[in-house]
Design a protein around this motif. Structure first.
Motif, PDB file in Angstrom:
ATOM      1  N   LEU A 190      -5.669   3.637   5.810  1.00  0.00           N
ATOM      2  CA  LEU A 190      -4.763   3.769   4.676  1.00  0.00           C
ATOM      3  C   LEU A 190      -5.021   2.677   3.645  1.00  0.00           C
ATOM      4  CD1 LEU A 190      -2.408   5.140   3.293  1.00  0.00           C
ATOM      5  CD2 LEU A 190      -0.838   3.815   4.709  1.00  0.00           C
ATOM      6  N   ILE A 191      -5.272   1.463   4.093  1.00  0.00           N
ATOM      7  CA  ILE A 191      -5.587   0.378   3.155  1.00  0.00           C
ATOM      8  C   ILE A 191      -6.907   0.674   2.435  1.00  0.00           C
ATOM      9  CG2 ILE A 191      -6.174  -2.075   3.026  1.00  0.00           C
ATOM     10  CD1 ILE A 191      -4.210  -2.562   5.303  1.00  0.00           C
ATOM     11  N   ALA A 192      -7.869   1.256   3.152  1.00  0.00           N
ATOM     12  CA  ALA A 192      -9.137   1.629   2.502  1.00  0.00           C
ATOM     13  C   ALA A 192      -8.898   2.685   1.428  1.00  0.00           C
ATOM     14  CB  ALA A 192     -10.124   2.138   3.556  1.00  0.00           C
ATOM     15  N   ARG A 193      -8.026   3.664   1.697  1.00  0.00           N
ATOM     16  CA  ARG A 193      -7.688   4.667   0.679  1.00  0.00           C
ATOM     17  C   ARG A 193      -7.018   4.011  -0.522  1.00  0.00           C
ATOM     18  NH1 ARG A 193      -7.135   9.996   1.401  1.00  0.00           N
ATOM     19  NH2 ARG A 193      -5.112   9.977   0.304  1.00  0.00           N
ATOM     20  N   LEU A 194      -6.165   3.017  -0.250  1.00  0.00           N
ATOM     21  CA  LEU A 194      -5.491   2.315  -1.341  1.00  0.00           C
ATOM     22  C   LEU A 194      -6.499   1.598  -2.226  1.00  0.00           C
ATOM     23  CD1 LEU A 194      -2.691   1.421  -2.509  1.00  0.00           C
ATOM     24  CD2 LEU A 194      -2.890  -0.598  -1.054  1.00  0.00           C
ATOM     25  N   ARG A 195      -7.462   0.929  -1.614  1.00  0.00           N
ATOM     26  CA  ARG A 195      -8.479   0.212  -2.394  1.00  0.00           C
ATOM     27  C   ARG A 195      -9.365   1.171  -3.179  1.00  0.00           C
ATOM     28  NH1 ARG A 195     -10.186  -4.016   2.443  1.00  0.00           N
ATOM     29  NH2 ARG A 195      -8.447  -5.492   2.122  1.00  0.00           N
ATOM     30  N   ALA A 196      -9.539   2.359  -2.643  1.00  0.00           N
ATOM     31  CA  ALA A 196     -10.386   3.341  -3.327  1.00  0.00           C
ATOM     32  C   ALA A 196      -9.658   4.048  -4.455  1.00  0.00           C
ATOM     33  CB  ALA A 196     -10.912   4.365  -2.322  1.00  0.00           C
ATOM     34  N   GLY A 197      -8.394   3.698  -4.689  1.00  0.00           N
ATOM     35  CA  GLY A 197      -7.623   4.313  -5.767  1.00  0.00           C
ATOM     36  C   GLY A 197      -7.107   5.690  -5.452  1.00  0.00           C
ATOM     37  N   LYS A 198      -6.994   6.044  -4.148  1.00  0.00           N
ATOM     38  CA  LYS A 198      -6.531   7.370  -3.776  1.00  0.00           C
ATOM     39  C   LYS A 198      -5.028   7.416  -3.497  1.00  0.00           C
ATOM     40  CE  LYS A 198     -10.957   8.790  -1.778  1.00  0.00           C
ATOM     41  NZ  LYS A 198     -11.641   9.326  -0.575  1.00  0.00           N
ATOM     42  N   VAL A 199      -4.350   6.261  -3.667  1.00  0.00           N
ATOM     43  CA  VAL A 199      -2.897   6.215  -3.462  1.00  0.00           C
ATOM     44  C   VAL A 199      -2.191   5.880  -4.760  1.00  0.00           C
ATOM     45  CG1 VAL A 199      -1.014   5.142  -2.160  1.00  0.00           C
ATOM     46  CG2 VAL A 199      -3.231   5.532  -1.056  1.00  0.00           C
ATOM     47  N   TYR A 200      -2.571   4.756  -5.397  1.00  0.00           N
ATOM     48  CA  TYR A 200      -1.998   4.327  -6.666  1.00  0.00           C
ATOM     49  C   TYR A 200      -3.120   3.996  -7.634  1.00  0.00           C
ATOM     50  CZ  TYR A 200       2.365   3.661  -4.056  1.00  0.00           C
ATOM     51  OH  TYR A 200       3.477   3.849  -3.290  1.00  0.00           O
ATOM     52  N   LEU A 201      -2.736   3.831  -8.903  1.00  0.00           N
ATOM     53  CA  LEU A 201      -3.680   3.328  -9.884  1.00  0.00           C
ATOM     54  C   LEU A 201      -4.090   1.909  -9.514  1.00  0.00           C
ATOM     55  CD1 LEU A 201      -1.994   4.664 -13.149  1.00  0.00           C
ATOM     56  CD2 LEU A 201      -3.944   5.648 -11.914  1.00  0.00           C
ATOM     57  N   PRO A 202      -5.260   1.425 -10.006  1.00  0.00           N
ATOM     58  CA  PRO A 202      -5.771   0.109  -9.558  1.00  0.00           C
ATOM     59  C   PRO A 202      -4.765  -1.028  -9.715  1.00  0.00           C
ATOM     60  CG  PRO A 202      -7.468   1.295 -10.746  1.00  0.00           C
ATOM     61  CD  PRO A 202      -6.235   2.123 -10.867  1.00  0.00           C
ATOM     62  N   ALA A 203      -4.058  -1.097 -10.847  1.00  0.00           N
ATOM     63  CA  ALA A 203      -3.103  -2.199 -11.051  1.00  0.00           C
ATOM     64  C   ALA A 203      -1.956  -2.105 -10.054  1.00  0.00           C
ATOM     65  CB  ALA A 203      -2.582  -2.183 -12.482  1.00  0.00           C
ATOM     66  N   GLN A 204      -1.429  -0.883  -9.879  1.00  0.00           N
ATOM     67  CA  GLN A 204      -0.349  -0.702  -8.907  1.00  0.00           C
ATOM     68  C   GLN A 204      -0.840  -0.915  -7.479  1.00  0.00           C
ATOM     69  OE1 GLN A 204       0.789   3.316  -9.945  1.00  0.00           O
ATOM     70  NE2 GLN A 204       2.498   2.599 -11.187  1.00  0.00           N
ATOM     71  N   ALA A 205      -2.050  -0.484  -7.205  1.00  0.00           N
ATOM     72  CA  ALA A 205      -2.592  -0.620  -5.858  1.00  0.00           C
ATOM     73  C   ALA A 205      -2.708  -2.078  -5.452  1.00  0.00           C
ATOM     74  CB  ALA A 205      -3.961   0.069  -5.769  1.00  0.00           C
ATOM     75  N   GLU A 206      -3.109  -2.939  -6.375  1.00  0.00           N
ATOM     76  CA  GLU A 206      -3.259  -4.354  -6.051  1.00  0.00           C
ATOM     77  C   GLU A 206      -1.919  -4.984  -5.717  1.00  0.00           C
ATOM     78  OE1 GLU A 206      -5.206  -7.739  -5.119  1.00  0.00           O
ATOM     79  OE2 GLU A 206      -6.049  -5.769  -5.576  1.00  0.00           O
ATOM     80  N   ARG A 207      -0.882  -4.656  -6.510  1.00  0.00           N
ATOM     81  CA  ARG A 207       0.451  -5.185  -6.208  1.00  0.00           C
ATOM     82  C   ARG A 207       0.969  -4.651  -4.882  1.00  0.00           C
ATOM     83  NH1 ARG A 207       1.274  -4.065 -11.770  1.00  0.00           N
ATOM     84  NH2 ARG A 207       2.429  -2.179 -11.199  1.00  0.00           N
ATOM     85  N   ALA A 208       0.733  -3.357  -4.620  1.00  0.00           N
ATOM     86  CA  ALA A 208       1.205  -2.763  -3.371  1.00  0.00           C
ATOM     87  C   ALA A 208       0.508  -3.391  -2.173  1.00  0.00           C
ATOM     88  CB  ALA A 208       0.967  -1.254  -3.386  1.00  0.00           C
ATOM     89  N   ARG A 209      -0.812  -3.674  -2.302  1.00  0.00           N
ATOM     90  CA  ARG A 209      -1.544  -4.270  -1.183  1.00  0.00           C
ATOM     91  C   ARG A 209      -1.059  -5.676  -0.877  1.00  0.00           C
ATOM     92  NH1 ARG A 209      -6.438  -6.868  -0.461  1.00  0.00           N
ATOM     93  NH2 ARG A 209      -6.789  -6.938  -2.702  1.00  0.00           N
ATOM     94  N   GLU A 210      -0.595  -6.384  -1.884  1.00  0.00           N
ATOM     95  CA  GLU A 210      -0.099  -7.747  -1.676  1.00  0.00           C
ATOM     96  C   GLU A 210       1.291  -7.770  -1.067  1.00  0.00           C
ATOM     97  OE1 GLU A 210      -0.281  -9.620  -5.436  1.00  0.00           O
ATOM     98  OE2 GLU A 210      -2.476  -9.781  -5.471  1.00  0.00           O
ATOM     99  N   HIS A 211       2.070  -6.701  -1.224  1.00  0.00           N
ATOM    100  CA  HIS A 211       3.453  -6.716  -0.762  1.00  0.00           C
ATOM    101  C   HIS A 211       3.694  -5.664   0.326  1.00  0.00           C
ATOM    102  CE1 HIS A 211       3.586  -8.579  -4.806  1.00  0.00           C
ATOM    103  NE2 HIS A 211       4.527  -9.334  -4.277  1.00  0.00           N
ATOM    104  N   PHE A 212       3.773  -4.394  -0.065  1.00  0.00           N
ATOM    105  CA  PHE A 212       4.185  -3.352   0.873  1.00  0.00           C
ATOM    106  C   PHE A 212       3.061  -2.971   1.828  1.00  0.00           C
ATOM    107  CE2 PHE A 212       5.153   0.958   2.223  1.00  0.00           C
ATOM    108  CZ  PHE A 212       6.501   0.887   2.492  1.00  0.00           C
ATOM    109  N   PHE A 213       1.847  -2.823   1.321  1.00  0.00           N
ATOM    110  CA  PHE A 213       0.747  -2.270   2.102  1.00  0.00           C
ATOM    111  C   PHE A 213      -0.012  -3.356   2.860  1.00  0.00           C
ATOM    112  CE2 PHE A 213       1.679   1.438  -0.267  1.00  0.00           C
ATOM    113  CZ  PHE A 213       1.123   2.516   0.419  1.00  0.00           C
ATOM    114  N   ARG A 214       0.714  -4.175   3.582  1.00  0.00           N
ATOM    115  CA  ARG A 214       0.077  -5.097   4.511  1.00  0.00           C
ATOM    116  C   ARG A 214      -0.124  -4.385   5.841  1.00  0.00           C
ATOM    117  NH1 ARG A 214       3.839 -10.467   3.463  1.00  0.00           N
ATOM    118  NH2 ARG A 214       3.291 -10.778   1.254  1.00  0.00           N
ATOM    119  N   GLU A 215      -1.151  -4.779   6.572  1.00  0.00           N
ATOM    120  CA  GLU A 215      -1.462  -4.062   7.802  1.00  0.00           C
ATOM    121  C   GLU A 215      -0.322  -4.151   8.815  1.00  0.00           C
ATOM    122  OE1 GLU A 215      -5.046  -3.682  11.131  1.00  0.00           O
ATOM    123  OE2 GLU A 215      -5.244  -5.032   9.400  1.00  0.00           O
TER     124      GLU A 215
END
Length: 902
Positions: A190-215
């Motif tokens: 799921l984190i790989a999909r997030l980095r690939a831009g398949k979940v959110y736009l790049p700007a939103q994806a980066e914020r989500a990975r730092e907060h909600f989308f932690r492993e």
């Protein structure tokens, strides 16, 4: 099939009714995921295309593709409903069109994002409510949901991720779903999909990975999703099992049941159950069965309570059952709960009764079926008991001589009756009279006297009526059969009668407990305030348990203090205070009937709420033997829980009121700042402009112009002073710091002072004042009432044409005086009580708006005097403001005045 193992007819009927409702309504399938991006919408569309290929009429009501090409490709070939446009605050919002979906009425409708909140103006506030209406109209629905949107998991998710989810779905919606499909994806993927831009736009994806989308967060959410799906499936399994195979055990999930008996091995069996449940990662329950066959001694009651409390401490659910047979009740409960393993104690020594009749282990083995039985060796046989001693906690039970004497008397009366009847009736009929005597003796509910009556009846019948008379010798051996049958029937009748009375007493006890809980809940629901709630709880607990009860709540330092009690003179010593404090701090019961300090003469129970302990109860019963019974302890805990819940609700209400007050204060502060920044700017600008003109051009201006500028400065300064005074007055009223200085005053003097303050503004205005003769002195604060009159007159001057008349009137009544200020202006807007709210302005276009504080200050001052103020339209045009001032110095309120004739 054994009749006892047949499906329950009521359960079958309920299942049939449920299936009938399902046939009449649509079916719901939920695609559940742990987080955004796992592929719920993709899985839903794939299932929809498969259904479409099977000939099902599929329509997409709303599908959020988030511009993913592979998801949009799955929509090709599926009919899509046009969204509904809703205007909200100048913005066009596109929402799911429920009416269009109902009109189209497809066999299967796709409704994405079940937790979505609809735009204001929609028929339903939430999308899940739209789905419920679709199902009620017979439309099948596929929908998607993330586990963090479940209402019961809202706080759990917030604690894991630090994000509070605002859009939630009631758990009942998921529980009522016909199918739940888990869409799972490991956190790294799921984190790989997030980095690939398949979940959110790049700007939103980066914020989500730092907060909600932690492993770690995703792993925890994945576990919650798995558990929620398993719970829903398990509930469905239990429902189907109840209707098809209630006697069978389906080992879909391990459940352990521990049988706590009336012996000294309860703690050992509980610990064995805890170890087995931990090894199997299973739920476990400790159960005690209270049967009417054998009484339970006070010491044994304490052991039972201790064993059940130990089970609770180790994480078990504890249950007390009532029934005729321990084995039957245990197996019935185990089958209802789908238990897979039962742990029971095995007697350390085999007695002749166990060899003949078998014990609990044998009975469980015979009826267990697929349930595994684990027999744990009991502790070594205890040493011979010491002679019984009488203590305050467990008084020795006296021998029931009176009951046995009444049994003998009953047999004598039956014998006397038989003597009277013997010349007219056969011996078989005399036996019936003895059996009636056995029944009457058994109705007292004591087994020993009933058995004695049965035996004495046989002996008396043989001695007095069977030849040879007055001897126990029997001439005819057939009478031995008569004696045996008579004895057996007497014993059976006595046993059944005693059992029926015991069960009746238990039923009445349960009814009293239920009624007491209902009465307590009803009383607590109608009261407000901790003192009233505690008084009601203490009163009910004292009546039910016949005990002295004290309620203790913590003070600001967290130290418990007595807040309510049935004995006002009763206090607690330092030792008792320390026990109560320990109970409050740790949230565990102590004292009589518990494993902590069991030697004291009272039980201390914590008042446990959702956010922890809110206080404690001290209960000292008159009869300690009653309170140590497991059901009595559970009832006391139920009372404590009800009281704690009521206290917590009351506290939450108080916190909500404080929050509203803080919000109102903050709004007032913001409004004051807005008023200062806007309303004060105009007079300040006028003063600065006039003063700068005098400074720069004073020598070039004539005397008239200089006087005009000076007068303008004075007028605007007075206006500024009034505005600042109103602001300060409103602040003091809001904070409750305005103090009245009431004295008996002449109302005519107060009105004259107010008119003098506005002499300049009233020039050119016809003013008519009406004062009745012999007007009494009125208790009031002259400065504040003068301010009320000034504000009402300024309001009239502000909103009426120049030269229009004004009127001031006073009417005297027996309990109050009524003062009116009337005008002949354009009248009042249809605002009602809104006129007297802070910062509300009339908004007439012909006149500039004021600060919106004058009338609010008037209402605050009048109500502070115990009066009432109102405004109404005047017959013939204009407005009239009317307020009352009570004549009694300590009057709390006055009735609204009647409108005078125009």
């Amino acid at each position: 099939m054994n009749a006892d193992h047949r499906p329950d007819p009521d359960t079958l009927l309920a299942l049939a009714q449920q299936e009938e409702r399902q046939r009449q309504s649509g079916r719901l399938k939920v695609f559940l995921g742990a987080a955004p991006g796992v592929g719920k919408t993709f899985a839903m569309l794939e299932a929809a295309r498969q259904a479409q290929r099977s000939g099902v009429d599929v329509v997409a009501g709303v599908v959020e593709t988030h511009r993913r090409a592979e998801t949009e490709a799955l929509l090709d070939g599926i009919e899509q409903l046009a969204p509904q446009s809703i205007a909200y605050r100048g913005v066009e919002l596109r929402e799911f069109d429920l009416d269009a979906a109902l009109a189209r009425h497809p066999a299967l409708l796709l409704v994405d994002e079940l937790a979505h909140s609809n735009a204001p103006g929609s028929r339903h506030a939430k999308r899940w409510q739209d789905v419920q209406e679709l199902l009620a109209r017979g439309i099948d629905v596929y929908t998607t949901l993330n586990v963090q949107h479940l209402e019961s998991l809202n706080d759990v998710v917030a604690g894991i991720t630090g994000v509070v989810v605002r859009e939630t779905v009631p758990d009942a919606v998921l529980e009522q779903a016909d199918a739940v499909e888990l869409v799972d994806l490991p956190p790294p993927e799921l984190i790989a999909r997030l980095r690939a831009g398949k979940v959110y736009l790049p700007a939103q994806a980066e914020r989500a990975r730092e907060h909600f989308f932690r492993e770690a967060n995703l792993a925890a959410l994945r576990e919650l999703a798995l558990r929620s799906t398993a719970a829903q499936v398990n509930a469905r399994v239990l429902t189907l099992k109840a209707g098809t195979a209630p006697a069978a055990t389906w080992s879909t999930r391990e459940r352990v049941l521990v049988c706590v008996g009336a012996d000294s091995s309860g703690a050992r069996i509980v610990r064995a159950g805890r170890r087995l449940a931990a090894q199997l990662h299973a739920e476990w329950t400790a159960v005690y069965v209270d049967t009417p066959q054998h009484g339970v001694a006070a010491a044994t009651r304490e052991e039972i309570v201790a064993s059940l409390r130990l089970a609770e401490q180790l994480g078990a659910e504890t249950v007390t059952l009532s029934g005729r047979s321990v084995a039957e009740e245990v197996l019935s409960y185990a089958r209802a709960r789908n238990v897979t393993r039962i742990i029971v104690g095995r007697p350390a020594r085999s007695s002749w009764r166990l060899r003949l009749r078998g014990g609990l282990v044998d009975a469980l083995l015979r009826g267990s079926g697929d349930i595994e039985i684990h027999a744990v060796p009991s502790d070594a046989p205890p040493a011979p008991p010491a002679p019984p001693t009488t203590t305050a906690a467990t008084p020795a039970r006296p021998w029931p001589w009176r009951a046995y004497g009444l049994a003998a008397v009953g047999v004598l009366l039956a014998t006397a009756g038989c003597y009277l009847m013997a010349p007219y009736f056969e011996l078989a009929n005399l036996i019936m009279l003895y059996l009636i005597g056995v029944v009457l003796v058994s109705r007292r509910g004591e087994r020993g006297p009933a058995v004695l009556a049965a035996v004495l009846s046989v002996l008396a019948f043989d001695f007095f009526f069977v030849p040879p008379h007055l001897t126990f010798a029997v001439s005819d051996t057939q009478y031995f059969v008569t004696f045996a049958v008579m004895l057996v029937v007497g014993l059976v009748i006595s046993e059944l009668t005693v059992r029926e009375r015991t069960q009746g007493e238990q039923a009445r006890l349960r009814e009293r407990r239920t009624a007491a809980l209902h009465q307590l809940s009803k009383s607590l629901a109608s009261l407000r305030g901790a003192a009233a709630l505690l008084d009601a709880a203490v009163r009910h607990i004292a009546e039910v348990f016949e005990a002295q009860v004290l309620a203790l709540l913590p003070d600001e330092q967290g130290k418990l203090t007595i807040r309510a009690g049935m004995r006002a003179e009763f206090t607690m010593n330092a030792k008792e205070q320390s026990v109560a404090q320990w109970v409050y701090d740790l949230g565990r019961a102590a004292g009589l009937g518990t494993s902590t300090l069991p030697f004291v003469d009272a039980v201390y129970v914590p008042l446990l709420g959702k956010r922890g302990a809110v206080g404690a109860l001290r209960v000292r019963p008159a009869d300690a033997a009653r309170l140590v019974l497991p059901e009595q302890m559970r009832l006391l805990e139920a009372f404590a829980n009800q009281t704690a819940l009521a206290l917590e609700v009351d506290r939450l209400g108080e916190e909500a009121r404080e929050a509203r007050l803080a919000a109102d204060t903050e709004r007032l502060r913001s409004s004051l700042l807005a008023s200062v920044s806007h309303d004060l700017r105009t007079p300040l600008a006028a003063i600065i402009g006039s003063a700068s003109s005098l400074v720069e051009y004073g020598e070039q201006l004539d005397d008239g112009e200089r006087r005009e500028l000076a007068a303008n400065i004075q007028s605007e300064a007075e206006r500024l002073n009034r505005l600042v005074g109103n602001l300060l007055q409103a602040t003091r009223l809001e904070a409750g710091t305005l103090t009245l200085h009431k004295e008996a005053h002449d109302l005519e003097t107060v009105i004259g002072s107010a008119l003098a303050r506005l002499a300049t503004a009233l020039e050119g205005r016809p003013l008519h004042t009406t004062l009745p003769p012999n007007l009494p002195l009125v208790p009031l604060d002259p400065l504040l009432i003068e301010q009320v009159l000034v504000n009402l007159l300024e309001n009239a001057l502000h909103y009426t044409p120049p030269g229009s008349p004004l009127e001031i009137g006073v009417e005297g009544h027996t309990d109050a005086v009524v003062i009116t200020v009337a005008d002949r202006g354009p009248g009042l807007p249809a605002a009602g009580e809104q006129l007297f709210q802070r910062f509300w302005r009339g908004g007439q276009s012909d006149h500039p708006s004021g600060s919106g504080l004058g009338l609010a200050i008037c209402r605050g001052i009048v109500e502070l005097h115990g009066g009432h103020i109102e405004a109404s339209a005047r017959v013939g045009g204009g407005a009239v403001f009317r307020f009352t001032l009570p004549l009694a110095p300590d009057a709390a309120s006055a009735p609204p005045p009647q409108e005078p004739a125009p």
